[in-house]
Scaffold this active site. Structure first.
Site, PDB file in Angstrom:
ATOM      1  N   TYR A 261       3.965 -17.110 101.415  1.00 47.64           N
ATOM      2  CA  TYR A 261       3.599 -16.541  99.776  1.00 47.64           C
ATOM      3  C   TYR A 261       2.102 -17.086  99.496  1.00 47.64           C
ATOM      4  CZ  TYR A 261       5.890 -20.828  97.634  1.00 47.64           C
ATOM      5  OH  TYR A 261       6.378 -21.942  97.353  1.00 47.64           O
ATOM      6  N   GLU A 262       1.731 -16.504  98.456  1.00 49.67           N
ATOM      7  CA  GLU A 262       0.204 -16.385  97.894  1.00 49.67           C
ATOM      8  C   GLU A 262      -0.729 -16.157  99.179  1.00 49.67           C
ATOM      9  OE1 GLU A 262       0.100 -16.971  95.098  1.00 49.67           O
ATOM     10  OE2 GLU A 262       2.209 -18.165  94.452  1.00 49.67           O
ATOM     11  N   GLY A 263      -0.368 -15.110  99.795  1.00 46.52           N
ATOM     12  CA  GLY A 263      -1.362 -14.849 100.959  1.00 46.52           C
ATOM     13  C   GLY A 263      -0.679 -15.260 102.489  1.00 46.52           C
TER      14      GLY A 263
END
Lengths: 596, 596
Positions: B442-444
């Site tokens: 997550y978050e890229g």
């Protein structure tokens, strides 16, 4: 949501195009009548069973898990497991490679190995129920008395009963010399066994009418340590003289473990409260007898991770072709869509190809190993049997540790391809990662495998077994050294072979000064050897593919490209591994225990 | 069963002995009054809160998970989470590093970063509830109107309300240009927002009285793709003029995801059915505004894995000292016991030291990065602010991806130390592995981080930011080049620095011909850069330790030995990474999509 297609074509490629197993099998009286069509037909049916019967139970089994009734001590496997097992028995699958004397079909181990890869792709937790039976069968077949064989082998072969291995206790897993379970002789040839075992896979369940536990315990006069351990067969239900089931034996499930994965398999705490058993093999020599089971089990664990690698790969490929997200850096590819399928992105391909190269390389090694077992068991030539046995001994820890470490890397990569969707249960990818994790631990942790390889298999016999494999590599290198098209594969293979020889000598000399050097280098060393073995098989597969790549069959093109990927992107891991192995044990031992 | 001791000493070492943050902070008007005693006292209290209040809820939260009432759309977090959050609010913890103008305590970001490492060690799932608020706070603080700031920032600062980031939709995560959620202007300055969001961490819960969602959506006149996305603030309960809560807004939780880990955090599917919101920042420039949140969140994710690495290490050490199994290969060590504690075995030490070196190296990098943010925000010198901002931009993807990949390796190693006991839930180790896995996604995803580093941060500005970090390394190399005791650290650091420069140039030139080369090398490249950064910090830590190792404080001895371990056993990974990066993209792109 998940999908699975048995990789029959690749299995056939390895058996028939790479190893030509049938030619060799024809020389063995036990397998003289086996032909390629038979093998292919059996595996096609086996693949159907895996994909259609047990694969649909994989996610549901994970969600539901096993249930213990604390009053009756009985365990219920997840919904559908029992019915699937019944179909497995009706299909005659437990008998595939077992001895015809006890009702087996006597097909080569090679065939059974391929079948088990598919079962494990479909459902590792379910496959452990019949899978453990093989170990019990092997131990009894090798060390049982005629009476024990007559009592147990036909039922295990038929799948009417299943088996377990009861080794671990709460305070000892790796170090079986510490075990405390006791066996008291009753004067009638039986023993009463008392103690507690943990982590017993398939230790209690409702799939079969009886469970045959092979239990390690100490006799009253046993020496301390690992030389005082004996092996016993302890059935869940005592077996009457006529083969019918007698009274319930005093071995029962005291609890089930809550685990990270393989939820569908019952990992049981087993309590023995004066359970009746009989001795298998000689007193105090139980560990040797147990190793027959352990070696089979270790190869079996390699198959588990191979299976998971394959099925994770297949699902990640399907997702990568379907999911659209971002444009290719080198320009839009799917111009009719708002974004490109993620398979255009280089790193997505890298993750997929890593899983693919590990699956196909692992399959070649696994089938070759199984085929060596067939040679060991069925060759008429003693020297061949001995050579095959040595090769199997050498590669068993590699199959176990290298394939399971690779399975962990590959399933995690395949999950990553799904992004956030990989982390949720719906798609099934995170289950493959959770299931794959146990394979690095049980049947001897991967560290233990590496000590077995470097300490016992390589250094303890002065590299004789390693040289046997080295000669095979060397012969191939010399044969193909003049083939220009093979240079890209042969050169790194030859180079790595030289490096392994040198590294082995170095570690051996250092270990002579300080035995801890073995422990400091073993894990890196095993991985280097794993790559040597893979490089050999990938080079051989490339050779076959090169010869047929112009046939128009895209299978060979894909094989060749995957071989190139392996040499370009995975083999170079050895550059680091050799350095860290060479860095020795000092950086590990300098820290006082108190400073950790 | 699990245990956790806040690593206060090591945090103090990094802040006060390695970086001397207080001297620099004193030059910043905003922090002129902060001294070491204050920082230490705050972190000691913060550590107590983490260890005593939220750590005991970690395993129970994992087991229980979150519950959605499908009628009310309300989510209940696991037992104890709400009460712990109340204590967090009462302790003033949400305000630690926020703007005094809105009620914050205005302490350096550095302090908050250390606090968050401890919260994440104690309970990642719980920590995500307050953690997400920081992103919402940052976005509103940077881009909100005065009215939005007055409405939301004091409540977020007080912790009365929490925040979320609503980006992902079922068909788009990485590629936000595809998003479909719509915002219709109502003519009164508000918008009605309609669409579906998924994977919204802390999207709905019972911990706070209101939840402030920051939502990406498209205005009716929006251009296609990522240049047509705007950012909106959408509260769960509409806020009246006087700050009191008004009617329930039409944004609700439609479902919760069933995940591999972080069970204690509600990962919500959020349905917006004409929910009322206001625009944050300029129309169509939502992605830029969102990046303020994203960058903070990416560093926050690095802290999650740092925290898990530390707590997994602590537990594995305790187990390795306690569990006895086998004798040391170099002779029995605990002769009073039937076997040696497993910490005598080299590979157990290797697994432990790997986790330790990743934890301590990661902590040095994380605190240094947080300190650069303090410089960026609070220095009076514009050039210093710019330099700090560039360094933060450069290392953000490294903190996110390198620390989370390392956390995956480390938690898995620490679990392995437990053998079979690591795989069962009882000991808590497998939860660390499951929780750590999301941090790579997550978050890229970590692939996206690597493209951000190599493509945007390095190649797109001709290596200017990288050179800034390179100069720092170079200055240290030159300063210590004459120090004989430092050669073992300085030489490999200088060598790696040269290799990174060369590799960067090579990839840049290849990418000029074929942009896919960036995607083919990026993941390996990021890991090489991660090691360069770690080598720099480990060399600097070794310098401090060398100067004090004779003081009698064993802390410095342990630090020095860990530094040596890092250089001997972890840094050599770069040898392989550079080779595979250099192998380029061709081996990845040759395979036709149909052949996969």
């Amino acid at each position: 949501m998940a999908q699975y297609t048995p990789p029959l074509r690749d299995m056939q490629f390895v058996m028939h195009e790479l190893l030509n197993v049938v030619d060799a099998l024809k020389q063995m009286p036990a397998h003289a009548e086996v032909d390629a069509d038979t093998i292919n037909a059996v595996l096609e049916e086996g693949g159907k069973f895996a994909a259609e019967v047990i694969f649909p139970l994989n996610q549901t089994g994970d969600e539901e898990g096993c249930k213990l009734d604390k009053t009756t001590h009985e365990v219920t496997a997840p919904k559908g497991f029992k019915e699937a097992y019944q179909k497995y028995v009706e299909g005659g699958w437990p008998a595939l490679s077992t001895d015809p004397e006890y009702g087996g079909q006597g097909l080569p181990i090679t065939v059974n190995q391929c079948f088990y890869e598919m079962l494990n792709s479909a459902n590792q937790a379910w496959t452990m129920y019949p899978g453990l039976s093989h170990g019990a069968y092997e131990a009894l077949h090798a060390h049982g008395t005629p009476e024990q064989k007559a009592t147990y082998l036909p039922k295990l072969t038929a799948g009417q009963w299943t088996g377990t291995m009861c080794l671990t206790e709460p305070h000892c897993g790796t170090d079986l010399g510490l075990l405390r379970t006791k066996a008291e002789p009753q004067g009638d040839g039986t023993y009463k066994i008392t103690g507690q075992k943990i982590f017993i896979s398939a230790g209690e369940h409702d799939l079969a009418e009886n469970i045959i536990h092979l239990v390690l315990a100490r006799l009253p006069d046993a020496p301390q340590g690992s030389k005082g351990i004996s092996l016993f067969v302890v059935p869940k239900f005592v077996v009457n003289k006529d083969g019918s089931l007698g009274e319930r034996n005093k071995i029962y499930c005291g609890g089930l473990e809550h685990k990270m994965g393989i939820h569908g398999n019952a990992t049981a705490q087993m309590v023995l409260d004066g359970a009746v058993g009989t001795l298998v093999g000689e007193p105090h020599k139980g560990l040797q007898a147990m190793f027959v089971m352990m070696n089979a089990a270790r190869l079996g664990v390699g198959m588990q991770s191979l299976g998971l690698t394959e099925v994770a790969y297949q699902n990640a490929v399907a997702y990568a072709k379907d999911r659209i997200q971002m444009r290719s850096l080198s320009g839009a590819k799917a111009t009719d869509k708002p974004a490109d399928p993620i398979i255009v992105h280089p790193d997505v391909r890298k993750m997929l190809l890593t899983a693919r190269a590990y699956a196909e390389g692992g399959r070649a090694l696994a089938i070759w190993t199984a085929f060596q077992i067939d040679r060991e068991l069925s060759s008429t030539d003693e020297a061949e049997r001995k050579e095959a046995a040595d090769l199997v001994a050498l590669v068993t820890p590699i199959v176990k540790a290298f394939l399971t470490d690779n399975g962990w890397i590959a399933t995690s990569h395949c999950m990553q391809v799904f992004g956030g969707h990989g982390y949720i249960k719906e798609w099934g990818m995170e289950q493959y990662v959770r299931d794959a994790r146990i394979n690095m631990i049980y049947e001897g942790t991967n560290t233990i495998q590496s000590l077995d390889l470097l300490g016992r298999k390589v250094l303890a016999d002065n590299g004789a077994k390693l040289k046997k494999f080295g000669k095979i590599v060397q012969a191939f290198v010399e044969e193909e050294g003049v083939n220009e098209n093979m240079q890209e594969f042969i050169n790194p293979l030859a180079d790595l072979g030289d490096k392994v020889t040198k590294l082995t000598t170095e570690i051996g000399m250092k270990a002579f000064q300080n035995p801890d050097e073995v422990g400091g280098a073993a894990v890196d060393y095993l991985r280097v050897c794993g790559h040597l073995v893979f490089a050999y098989f990938w080079a051989r597969m490339a050779k076959v593919a090169l010869a047929k790549v112009d046939s128009g069959d895209p299978f060979y093109k894909a094989k060749l490209i995957t071989a190139r990927f392996y040499f370009a992107k995975l083999l170079p891991e050895t550059a680091s591994l050799i350095r860290t192995a060479r860095a020795g044990v000092k950086p590990l031992m300098e820290m006082d225990e108190a400073l950790f």
